[in-house]
Design a protein around this motif. Sequence first.
Motif, PDB file in Angstrom:
ATOM      1  N   ALA A  30     -47.506 100.787  14.310  1.00 17.16           N
ATOM      2  CA  ALA A  30     -48.341 101.752  14.353  1.00 17.16           C
ATOM      3  C   ALA A  30     -48.227 102.350  15.674  1.00 17.16           C
ATOM      4  O   ALA A  30     -48.378 103.692  15.713  1.00 17.16           O
ATOM      5  CB  ALA A  30     -49.732 101.256  13.899  1.00 17.16           C
ATOM      6  N   VAL A  31     -47.997 101.662  16.921  1.00 16.02           N
ATOM      7  CA  VAL A  31     -47.929 102.216  18.100  1.00 16.02           C
ATOM      8  C   VAL A  31     -46.738 103.009  18.340  1.00 16.02           C
ATOM      9  O   VAL A  31     -46.753 104.470  18.838  1.00 16.02           O
ATOM     10  CB  VAL A  31     -47.883 101.009  19.135  1.00 16.02           C
ATOM     11  CG1 VAL A  31     -47.017 101.374  20.380  1.00 16.02           C
ATOM     12  CG2 VAL A  31     -48.923 100.373  19.648  1.00 16.02           C
ATOM     13  N   LYS A  32     -45.609 102.568  17.603  1.00 16.00           N
ATOM     14  CA  LYS A  32     -44.280 103.413  17.904  1.00 16.00           C
ATOM     15  C   LYS A  32     -44.622 104.620  16.809  1.00 16.00           C
ATOM     16  O   LYS A  32     -44.130 105.729  17.218  1.00 16.00           O
ATOM     17  CB  LYS A  32     -43.444 102.489  17.228  1.00 16.00           C
ATOM     18  CG  LYS A  32     -42.869 101.558  18.043  1.00 16.00           C
ATOM     19  CD  LYS A  32     -41.597 100.625  17.644  1.00 16.00           C
ATOM     20  CE  LYS A  32     -41.268  99.668  18.617  1.00 16.00           C
ATOM     21  NZ  LYS A  32     -40.035  98.909  18.200  1.00 16.00           N
ATOM     22  N   TRP A  33     -45.361 104.647  15.484  1.00 14.11           N
ATOM     23  CA  TRP A  33     -45.371 105.843  14.784  1.00 14.11           C
ATOM     24  C   TRP A  33     -46.360 106.712  15.594  1.00 14.11           C
ATOM     25  O   TRP A  33     -46.330 108.017  15.250  1.00 14.11           O
ATOM     26  CB  TRP A  33     -46.260 105.554  13.336  1.00 14.11           C
ATOM     27  CG  TRP A  33     -46.756 106.428  12.672  1.00 14.11           C
ATOM     28  CD1 TRP A  33     -45.878 107.307  11.829  1.00 14.11           C
ATOM     29  CD2 TRP A  33     -48.314 106.993  12.615  1.00 14.11           C
ATOM     30  NE1 TRP A  33     -46.571 108.123  11.287  1.00 14.11           N
ATOM     31  CE2 TRP A  33     -48.215 107.993  11.694  1.00 14.11           C
ATOM     32  CE3 TRP A  33     -49.284 106.346  13.500  1.00 14.11           C
ATOM     33  CZ2 TRP A  33     -49.377 108.583  11.392  1.00 14.11           C
ATOM     34  CZ3 TRP A  33     -50.287 107.339  13.167  1.00 14.11           C
ATOM     35  CH2 TRP A  33     -50.616 108.270  12.316  1.00 14.11           C
ATOM     36  N   ALA A  34     -47.424 106.269  16.135  1.00 10.19           N
ATOM     37  CA  ALA A  34     -48.420 107.098  16.567  1.00 10.19           C
ATOM     38  C   ALA A  34     -48.069 107.921  18.050  1.00 10.19           C
ATOM     39  O   ALA A  34     -48.706 108.617  18.500  1.00 10.19           O
ATOM     40  CB  ALA A  34     -49.819 106.071  17.349  1.00 10.19           C
ATOM     41  N   HIS A  35     -47.083 107.291  18.647  1.00 10.28           N
ATOM     42  CA  HIS A  35     -46.386 107.783  20.024  1.00 10.28           C
ATOM     43  C   HIS A  35     -45.917 109.161  19.807  1.00 10.28           C
ATOM     44  O   HIS A  35     -45.113 109.536  18.953  1.00 10.28           O
ATOM     45  CB  HIS A  35     -45.270 106.854  20.478  1.00 10.28           C
ATOM     46  CG  HIS A  35     -44.660 107.506  21.739  1.00 10.28           C
ATOM     47  ND1 HIS A  35     -43.507 107.463  22.033  1.00 10.28           N
ATOM     48  CD2 HIS A  35     -45.408 108.187  22.897  1.00 10.28           C
ATOM     49  CE1 HIS A  35     -43.235 107.885  23.107  1.00 10.28           C
ATOM     50  NE2 HIS A  35     -44.293 108.378  23.750  1.00 10.28           N
ATOM     51  N   ASN A  36     -46.548 110.168  20.324  1.00  7.83           N
ATOM     52  CA  ASN A  36     -45.980 111.596  20.515  1.00  7.83           C
ATOM     53  C   ASN A  36     -45.401 112.080  21.854  1.00  7.83           C
ATOM     54  O   ASN A  36     -46.078 112.000  22.713  1.00  7.83           O
ATOM     55  CB  ASN A  36     -47.365 112.406  20.413  1.00  7.83           C
ATOM     56  CG  ASN A  36     -46.921 114.075  20.283  1.00  7.83           C
ATOM     57  OD1 ASN A  36     -45.788 114.351  20.363  1.00  7.83           O
ATOM     58  ND2 ASN A  36     -47.731 114.856  20.122  1.00  7.83           N
ATOM     59  N   PRO A  37     -43.948 111.834  21.877  1.00 10.00           N
ATOM     60  CA  PRO A  37     -43.179 112.126  23.025  1.00 10.00           C
ATOM     61  C   PRO A  37     -43.336 113.650  23.799  1.00 10.00           C
ATOM     62  O   PRO A  37     -42.988 113.799  24.896  1.00 10.00           O
ATOM     63  CB  PRO A  37     -42.021 111.860  22.618  1.00 10.00           C
ATOM     64  CG  PRO A  37     -41.743 112.172  21.068  1.00 10.00           C
ATOM     65  CD  PRO A  37     -43.075 111.890  20.705  1.00 10.00           C
ATOM     66  N   ALA A  38     -44.066 114.468  22.797  1.00 15.32           N
ATOM     67  CA  ALA A  38     -44.030 115.947  23.419  1.00 15.32           C
ATOM     68  C   ALA A  38     -45.197 115.600  24.616  1.00 15.32           C
ATOM     69  O   ALA A  38     -46.065 115.234  24.750  1.00 15.32           O
ATOM     70  CB  ALA A  38     -44.689 116.855  22.374  1.00 15.32           C
ATOM     71  N   THR A  39     -44.963 116.921  25.540  1.00 15.14           N
ATOM     72  CA  THR A  39     -45.902 117.178  26.512  1.00 15.14           C
ATOM     73  C   THR A  39     -47.332 117.285  26.221  1.00 15.14           C
ATOM     74  O   THR A  39     -47.477 118.116  25.166  1.00 15.14           O
ATOM     75  CB  THR A  39     -45.541 118.477  27.468  1.00 15.14           C
ATOM     76  OG1 THR A  39     -44.087 118.175  27.916  1.00 15.14           O
ATOM     77  CG2 THR A  39     -46.164 118.501  28.581  1.00 15.14           C
ATOM     78  N   ARG A  40     -48.141 116.758  26.669  1.00 13.77           N
ATOM     79  CA  ARG A  40     -49.480 116.916  26.374  1.00 13.77           C
ATOM     80  C   ARG A  40     -50.051 118.445  26.372  1.00 13.77           C
ATOM     81  O   ARG A  40     -49.688 118.966  27.281  1.00 13.77           O
ATOM     82  CB  ARG A  40     -50.579 116.226  27.359  1.00 13.77           C
ATOM     83  CG  ARG A  40     -50.609 114.580  26.786  1.00 13.77           C
ATOM     84  CD  ARG A  40     -51.400 114.052  26.027  1.00 13.77           C
ATOM     85  NE  ARG A  40     -51.279 112.487  25.944  1.00 13.77           N
ATOM     86  CZ  ARG A  40     -51.902 111.468  26.546  1.00 13.77           C
ATOM     87  NH1 ARG A  40     -53.056 112.137  27.460  1.00 13.77           N
ATOM     88  NH2 ARG A  40     -51.781 110.377  26.390  1.00 13.77           N
ATOM     89  N   ILE A  41     -51.015 118.705  25.401  1.00 12.92           N
ATOM     90  CA  ILE A  41     -51.577 119.950  25.492  1.00 12.92           C
ATOM     91  C   ILE A  41     -52.516 120.174  26.584  1.00 12.92           C
ATOM     92  O   ILE A  41     -53.380 119.022  26.804  1.00 12.92           O
ATOM     93  CB  ILE A  41     -52.364 120.186  24.146  1.00 12.92           C
ATOM     94  CG1 ILE A  41     -51.323 120.539  23.152  1.00 12.92           C
ATOM     95  CG2 ILE A  41     -53.194 121.707  24.289  1.00 12.92           C
ATOM     96  CD1 ILE A  41     -52.106 120.734  21.855  1.00 12.92           C
TER      97      ILE A  41
END
Length: 261
Positions: free
Chosen positions: A216-227
């Motif tokens: 779930a940690v790997k799925w939830a990770h969003n590598p894009a720059t934060r808004i």
Amino acid sequence: MSIRVTVWGENVHEQKNRIVAGLYPDGMHSTIATALNRDPGVTATTATLQEPDHGLTPERLAATDVLVWWGHAAHGDVQDAVVDRVCDAVWSGMGAIFLHSAHFAKPFKRLMGSPCNLTWREAGERERLWLTSRNHPIAAGLPDSFELEHEEMYGEPFGVPEPMETVFVSWFQGGEVFRSGLTYKRGAGNVFYFRPGHETYPTYHDSNVQRVILNAVKWAHNPATRIANPNAAPNVPVEVAPEPITERGPRLHQAGEEGFR
């Protein structure tokens, strides 16, 4: 670069209940973080309710890719300013995983926009979790079903919005069923709810449960720059009006004119 995880624990039962302290002498949050840190792609640290700002300062959240949250007895003690901060981070792109009684945590209820209520019974019953989305990344490496010998029962109806996907359903010895693994998207952030984890049982020592949380940690990770400011748009004024359009487009032929078809 590894996924930076903060495992947040209420850390109340561990201080007051001898059974819980025996199962988790360093706290449930430490047990979960230790399991996550066995993966070379994850760096997990912990924060607790008792720390200033509950350990979730703006700087800490900015350096957190995925937040894992466990709470139960002290939901009301979580400061609203910290709840706002957590939700802003999720809307900006931070992943969040809510475990067991965190279905009633302030950030989860805020993100769901619903009561998040359910039925429950604490009787040490057997729980069998079934995969309902076999190819989902959160299900990677898991059998089609696995059992926990003793757990608290949660039963439907579960007062949450319809999820993107239901990854697990649970069956309990008393006959109830429950949607035990739900995925959501909130703003730019991925959110996962996972049901097991009552404090008086060794659930977070179970290898399958640890695998679910890691997946779930790997799925939830969003590598894009934060808004930068998820609350700024689209509710912003337009300061300069555009120039009015003065030129007309091609004139439509009228009936009877040459070339009209």
